[in-house]
Structure formats: structure tokens, C-alpha cells
Motif scaffolding. Structure first.
Motif, short mmCIF file in Angstrom:
data_model
loop_
_atom_site.label_atom_id
_atom_site.label_comp_id
_atom_site.label_asym_id
_atom_site.label_seq_id
_atom_site.Cartn_x
_atom_site.Cartn_y
_atom_site.Cartn_z
N ARG A 236 -22.66 23.35 59.52
CA ARG A 236 -22.27 24.63 58.91
C ARG A 236 -20.75 24.74 58.81
O ARG A 236 -20.21 25.22 57.80
N PHE A 237 -20.02 24.30 59.88
CA PHE A 237 -18.56 24.36 59.87
C PHE A 237 -18.00 23.46 58.77
O PHE A 237 -17.10 23.86 58.03
N GLU A 238 -18.53 22.25 58.63
CA GLU A 238 -18.05 21.33 57.60
C GLU A 238 -18.32 21.89 56.20
O GLU A 238 -17.48 21.75 55.30
N ALA A 239 -19.44 22.54 56.03
CA ALA A 239 -19.75 23.15 54.73
C ALA A 239 -18.77 24.28 54.44
O ALA A 239 -18.27 24.41 53.31
N TRP A 240 -18.48 25.11 55.44
CA TRP A 240 -17.54 26.21 55.26
C TRP A 240 -16.12 25.67 55.00
O TRP A 240 -15.42 26.15 54.13
N TRP A 241 -15.73 24.66 55.76
CA TRP A 241 -14.38 24.09 55.64
C TRP A 241 -14.17 23.48 54.26
O TRP A 241 -13.09 23.57 53.70
N SER A 242 -15.20 22.87 53.71
CA SER A 242 -15.06 22.23 52.40
C SER A 242 -14.91 23.25 51.27
O SER A 242 -14.42 22.93 50.20
N THR A 243 -15.31 24.50 51.54
CA THR A 243 -15.17 25.53 50.51
C THR A 243 -13.76 26.10 50.46
O THR A 243 -13.42 26.81 49.52
N LEU A 244 -12.94 25.81 51.47
CA LEU A 244 -11.57 26.34 51.53
C LEU A 244 -10.63 25.52 50.69
O LEU A 244 -10.80 24.31 50.50
N GLU B 237 -5.41 27.21 52.38
CA GLU B 237 -6.14 27.93 53.44
C GLU B 237 -6.38 27.03 54.66
O GLU B 237 -6.29 27.47 55.80
N ARG B 238 -6.66 25.76 54.38
CA ARG B 238 -6.87 24.81 55.49
C ARG B 238 -5.60 24.66 56.32
O ARG B 238 -5.65 24.63 57.55
#
Length: 163
Positions: free
Chosen positions: A16-24, A28-29
Motif C-alpha cells: 500500500r505504501f509503495e502504491a501511495w508513494w508512486s502516485t506522488l 512531493e517525494r
């Protein structure tokens, strides 16, 4: 037997974290990474470094306090009262001490020292007399024979003192 070291719940959280991180976006990262590093640094400083510094400062203050107290105690000397030393020959010293304890003592010089005989005396007075001789002169007890008498609290004693 195979031991599973990975928890499926942990794998799901990481996914879930990797999916959220990839949307940034890239900006933002970078901002979240810097914010995370700042929070970790603040946690390290205020959670580890500051408490260690405070404990070290307190320990140093305690050491200074105890060193000061120790120096004051050494400078003050002994706390017990100084007992005046008896002067004279060993026979005179032993007799004077016995008189101070209200004891009747026969004293004779023997083997470079003194032998004192108490034919009848109270036990506590005999012990106080022996202690007084040792405390107020350079004479020390070399031998002692104390025998209980038939009367309660009464003893007879033969004590040898030598310098």
C-alpha cells in the motif's frame, strides 16, 4: 519445516505504501523525505542527545559536590574528641587509669612492660580500664585473662601491657 519470517500483513502495508508513494510527484517525494529526515533528527536530538547531556551535567555536579564535601571532611580532621595522653612510667599510667575506674590494681613491671592484677572488680569497669589504658597511652594489651567470680558481674583479671 520451513519458518515463515515475513508477515503477510507487513507485506500488504508495504505494498500500500509503495502504491501511495508512486502516485506522488518528484517534488512531493523530496519534500516528504526532507520532512522525515528533519523529524528523525529532532527525535534523535530531543529523545537521546539532550537527555544524555542533562544526565552528564547532573553527574558532574554531583561529583563536584561530593569532592567538595570530601575535601571539607579531610580538612576538618577526626570528629572524635582528642583524648589527653597520660604521662609517666607504664606502672604509673596503669595505676592512674585504674584509679579513674575505681579499681584496686596490683601493678608490677614485667618483660619490658607491665602486668596488672585485679583481684575483684566489676566486669564493665575492668573493660573500661583496659580500653582507657590503650586509648590514653602507647601501651597495648599483650595478654589478658579474665575469670568470672561467684558474685554476679564481678571478675578477676590479669592483664599484661607493653609499649
Amino acid at each position: 519445516m520451513k519458518i515463515e519470517l515475513r508477515d503477510p500483513r507487513l507485506d500488504a502495508a508495504i505494498a500500500r505504501f509503495e502504491a501511495w508513494w508512486s502516485t506522488l510527484s518528484q517534488r512531493e517525494r523530496v519534500l516528504l523525505t526532507v520532512l522525515g529526515l528533519l523529524l528523525a533528527g529532532a527525535g534523535l536530538i530531543y529523545g537521546v542527545v539532550k537527555p544524555l547531556q542533562a544526565a552528564r551535567a547532573e553527574a558532574r555536579a554531583d561529583i563536584r559536590t561530593y569532592e567538595t564535601l570530601s575535601a571539607r571532611i579531610r580538612a576538618a580532621g577526626k570528629l572524635e574528641a582528642q583524648v589527653p595522653r597520660r604521662a609517666g612510667s607504664p606502672v604509673e599510667i596503669v595505676q592512674a587509669s585504674a584509679q579513674a575506674q575505681s579499681l584496686s590494681v596490683a601493678v608490677e613491671a614485667a618483660d619490658g612492660g607491665v602486668r596488672a592484677t585485679v583481684s575483684e572488680g566489676q566486669y564493665d569497669r575492668v573493660l573500661n580500664w583496659i580500653s582507657d589504658v590503650s586509648r590514653t597511652s602507647s601501651l597495648g594489651v599483650t595478654s589478658a585473662r579474665i575469670v568470672r567470680r561467684s558474685d554476679p558481674g564481678m571478675v578477676e583479671a590479669v592483664v599484661s601491657f607493653a609499649p
